[in-house]
Design a protein around this motif. Structure first.
Motif, short mmCIF file in Angstrom:
data_model
loop_
_atom_site.label_atom_id
_atom_site.label_comp_id
_atom_site.label_asym_id
_atom_site.label_seq_id
_atom_site.Cartn_x
_atom_site.Cartn_y
_atom_site.Cartn_z
N GLN A 18 0.87 -1.21 0.19
CA GLN A 18 -0.13 -0.08 0.13
C GLN A 18 1.00 1.24 0.13
N GLN A 19 1.82 1.19 0.88
CA GLN A 19 2.78 2.31 1.14
C GLN A 19 3.41 2.57 -0.37
N GLN A 20 4.08 1.43 -0.77
CA GLN A 20 4.84 1.36 -2.16
C GLN A 20 4.06 1.99 -3.34
N ALA A 21 2.56 1.60 -3.26
CA ALA A 21 1.96 2.00 -4.32
C ALA A 21 1.73 3.63 -4.10
N ALA A 22 1.54 4.10 -2.94
CA ALA A 22 1.47 5.44 -2.91
C ALA A 22 2.64 6.33 -3.33
N LEU A 23 3.80 5.49 -3.03
CA LEU A 23 4.92 6.46 -3.21
C LEU A 23 5.35 6.19 -4.68
N VAL A 24 4.92 5.27 -5.45
CA VAL A 24 5.12 5.04 -7.04
C VAL A 24 4.13 6.09 -7.58
N SER A 25 3.02 6.11 -7.08
CA SER A 25 1.99 7.32 -7.54
C SER A 25 2.65 8.78 -7.28
N HIS A 26 2.98 8.83 -6.06
CA HIS A 26 3.73 10.21 -5.82
C HIS A 26 4.84 10.46 -6.85
N GLY A 426 16.04 11.58 -11.52
CA GLY A 426 14.52 11.88 -11.79
C GLY A 426 13.75 10.62 -11.84
N VAL A 427 12.44 10.84 -12.39
CA VAL A 427 11.54 9.68 -12.51
C VAL A 427 11.45 9.56 -13.96
N ASN A 428 11.49 8.14 -13.94
CA ASN A 428 11.28 7.49 -15.42
C ASN A 428 9.89 6.67 -15.31
N VAL A 429 8.97 7.34 -16.00
CA VAL A 429 7.40 6.99 -15.89
C VAL A 429 7.26 5.51 -16.48
N ASP A 430 7.95 4.99 -17.23
CA ASP A 430 7.89 3.52 -17.43
C ASP A 430 8.41 2.75 -16.50
N ASP A 431 9.51 3.00 -16.05
CA ASP A 431 10.09 2.38 -14.89
C ASP A 431 8.84 2.40 -13.67
N GLU A 432 8.47 3.40 -13.30
CA GLU A 432 7.14 3.30 -12.27
C GLU A 432 6.10 2.61 -12.50
N LYS A 435 6.94 -0.94 -11.83
CA LYS A 435 6.99 -1.23 -10.52
C LYS A 435 5.35 -1.23 -9.98
N LEU A 436 4.59 -0.53 -10.54
CA LEU A 436 2.90 -0.62 -10.17
C LEU A 436 2.76 -2.12 -10.45
N LEU A 437 2.97 -2.62 -11.81
CA LEU A 437 2.42 -3.87 -11.83
C LEU A 437 3.17 -5.01 -10.82
N ILE A 439 3.86 -4.40 -7.71
CA ILE A 439 3.07 -4.08 -6.53
C ILE A 439 1.84 -4.74 -6.53
N GLU A 440 1.02 -4.65 -7.70
CA GLU A 440 -0.04 -5.39 -7.89
C GLU A 440 -0.08 -6.70 -7.65
N GLN A 441 0.76 -7.38 -8.32
CA GLN A 441 1.14 -8.76 -8.06
C GLN A 441 1.42 -9.00 -6.98
N SER A 442 2.44 -8.39 -6.00
CA SER A 442 2.47 -8.52 -4.54
C SER A 442 1.32 -8.49 -3.55
N TYR A 443 0.37 -7.36 -4.13
CA TYR A 443 -0.68 -7.06 -3.21
C TYR A 443 -1.69 -8.31 -3.46
N GLY A 444 -1.74 -8.75 -4.70
CA GLY A 444 -2.71 -10.06 -4.79
C GLY A 444 -2.08 -11.17 -3.81
N ALA A 445 -1.02 -11.38 -4.21
CA ALA A 445 -0.31 -12.48 -3.37
C ALA A 445 -0.63 -12.55 -1.92
#
Length: 465
Positions: A18-26, A426-432, A435-437, A439-445
């Motif tokens: 949850q925190q990772q998803a919030a940070l990546v979104s930030h 800086g932020v590479n949007v593709d990389d982020e 990461k969200l994908l 995080i989604e897999q980890s959250y689902g697990a």
């Protein structure tokens, strides 16, 4: 592993993702925010009694390369200094013109010589005499206009210097406030990444204005100094503080004048460009113009019967006085406009010379061909008026082209380092998004673990019943 431990581990995983998803979104939201540094969540295995307890969040990581930042700031600071100076020199060079341009002083001087040559071939021609007067007045206007252009560039640099100093002082006050906030948050163990981003943006701005060195304390606070070691900020500054000051035209930092030797004491930044323009480049340009004006006044004064009295060109109506500022004061003798015959007979003549007498015209022409001494920097110490004027214009244009070439070189270096800094921090949007994908897999697990544990608990309850 007990069901309670499984539930605890799964819940810790959900909280971490949850925190990772919030940070990546930030990170993604601020991808285009100037100075924003990518943040990552630091996690580790939670262990208690030798047994794994799930995931522990250790904090938010803001990983930057301080050496890369230092080098990028320095090169950007060197570029802004050169850009500022090149722009000022270009403004003056536009007014000065090239040696062959109609608007240049050297062309105006050549036209005056040409007018005298034509008059020598038709000494009794009234129109030829008037043409000489017109050429003399045109030369004076060119000297006045060129000197005025140099003064305008100089005054503009001084005004911009004050604005730049004010901007640095405001930024330093805010950096001091951020110092206190960062130290307080760090002592509490709170996250300080966004505060440090804002502080770094301000430090970038300050370094563009003036070359600085940075020292970071263990508390997280930064000490800001000029490149020669004068302290500008140590901890927090009171509102309205002025670490940099302009005192009587001199730039002062830490009680020391740093504008007398900008190459050593300032080294880089727009402020250095303004100081060089106001204290070196334009004073040098005016000194060169004044030397030319002094040569013109003195040469034509010496061509008269009494070399101590005003000649064709005067120092504000009088005989030659002082060289400083003469390009702005030089004037054509007021008597020649109503008495064009003086162009044949001499300004001090009481009456016209005999028809066809070119004695005085020859003396005027000798003023152009005679070699005299000059005392201007970067120009020959001995030359004719024409050679000096041409050399002066060419030299001034050379200052401009050299500054522009140096500016382009600095820009290439600054852009390369800035790109390297952006790519690393800086932020590479593709990389982020990748990461969200994950995080989604980890959250689902983790969610599946909770579901499985829930089913197991339901089964146990049914058995007990």
């Amino acid at each position: 592993m007990s069901l309670q431990l499984a539930l605890s581990a799964a819940l810790s995983g959900l909280r971490a993702t949850q925190q990772q998803a919030a940070l990546v979104s930030h990170n993604i939201t601020n991808a285009t925010t100037a100075g924003f540094v990518r943040k990552d969540l630091a996690v580790s295995t939670a262990i208690s009694g030798g047994r794994g307890q799930g995931v522990r969040v250790d904090g938010v990581l803001r990983s930057v390369d301080e050496f890369l930042i230092r080098d990028a700031r320095f090169e950007q600071s060197r570029y802004t200094a050169q850009e500022t100076r090149a722009s000022a020199l270009a403004d003056y060079a536009t007014a000065l013109g090239q040696p062959q341009d109609e608007r240049s002083v050297s062309t105006a001087l050549a036209k005056l010589q040409q007018s005298f040559s034509q008059l020598r071939n038709q000494a009794d021609n009234e129109a030829a005499r008037t043409a000489v007067v017109d050429s003399a007045e045109s030369l004076v206007r060119r000297l006045h206009d060129t000197a005025a252009a140099a003064i305008t560039v100089q005054n503009d640099a001084k005004a911009r210097l004050q604005s730049s100093v004010d901007e640095v002082n405001r930024s330093l006050v805010r950096i001091g406030e951020l110092n206190s906030a960062i130290a307080t948050q760090k002592a509490k163990g709170a996250e300080t990444g966004d505060l440090m981003d804002e502080r770094d943006r301000l430090l970038d701005q300050v370094s563009s204005e003036i070359g600085i060195r940075i020292h970071t304390r263990e508390s997280g606070e930064v000490v800001v100094m000029t490149r020669n070691g004068q302290t500008l900020l140590d901890r927090e500054l009171p509102a309205g503080a002025q670490p940099l000051q302009l005192v009587g035209g001199d730039l002062v930092a830490g009680g020391k004048i740093i504008s007398d030797n900008p190459d050593q004491d300032i080294q880089s930044g727009r402020i250095m460009g303004y100081v060089q323009t106001a204290h070196q480049d334009m004073p040098r340009a005016l000194a060169q113009l004044d030397e030319l004006a002094a040569g013109i006044v003195q040469q034509f004064q010496a061509a008269e019967a009494d070399p101590t009295q005003p000649g064709l060109f005067t120092d504000a109506g009088a005989a030659y006085g002082t060289t400083e500022g003469l390009a702005s004061r030089i004037a054509v003798n007021g008597s020649v406009r109503s008495n064009p015959w003086m162009m044949q007979s001499g300004v001090q003549a009481g009456a016209p010379l005999a028809s066809g007498d070119t004695t005085q015209i020859d003396r005027f022409l000798n003023a152009f061909s005679a070699t005299r001494s000059f005392a201007a920097a970067d120009l020959p110490s001995s030359a004719t008026l024409g050679d000096y004027a041409t050399g002066m214009v060419s030299t001034q244009q050379g200052y401009r082209t050299t500054a522009e070439s140096e500016m382009k070189t600095r820009k290439i270096s600054a852009d390369a380092l800035q790109s390297a800094r952006l790519n690393r921090d800086g932020v590479n949007v593709d990389d982020e998004m990748q990461k969200l994908l994950l995080i989604e897999q980890s959250y689902g697990a983790s969610a599946q673990v909770l579901q499985a544990a829930g089913r197991m608990l339901d089964t146990l309850l049914q058995i007990r019943n």
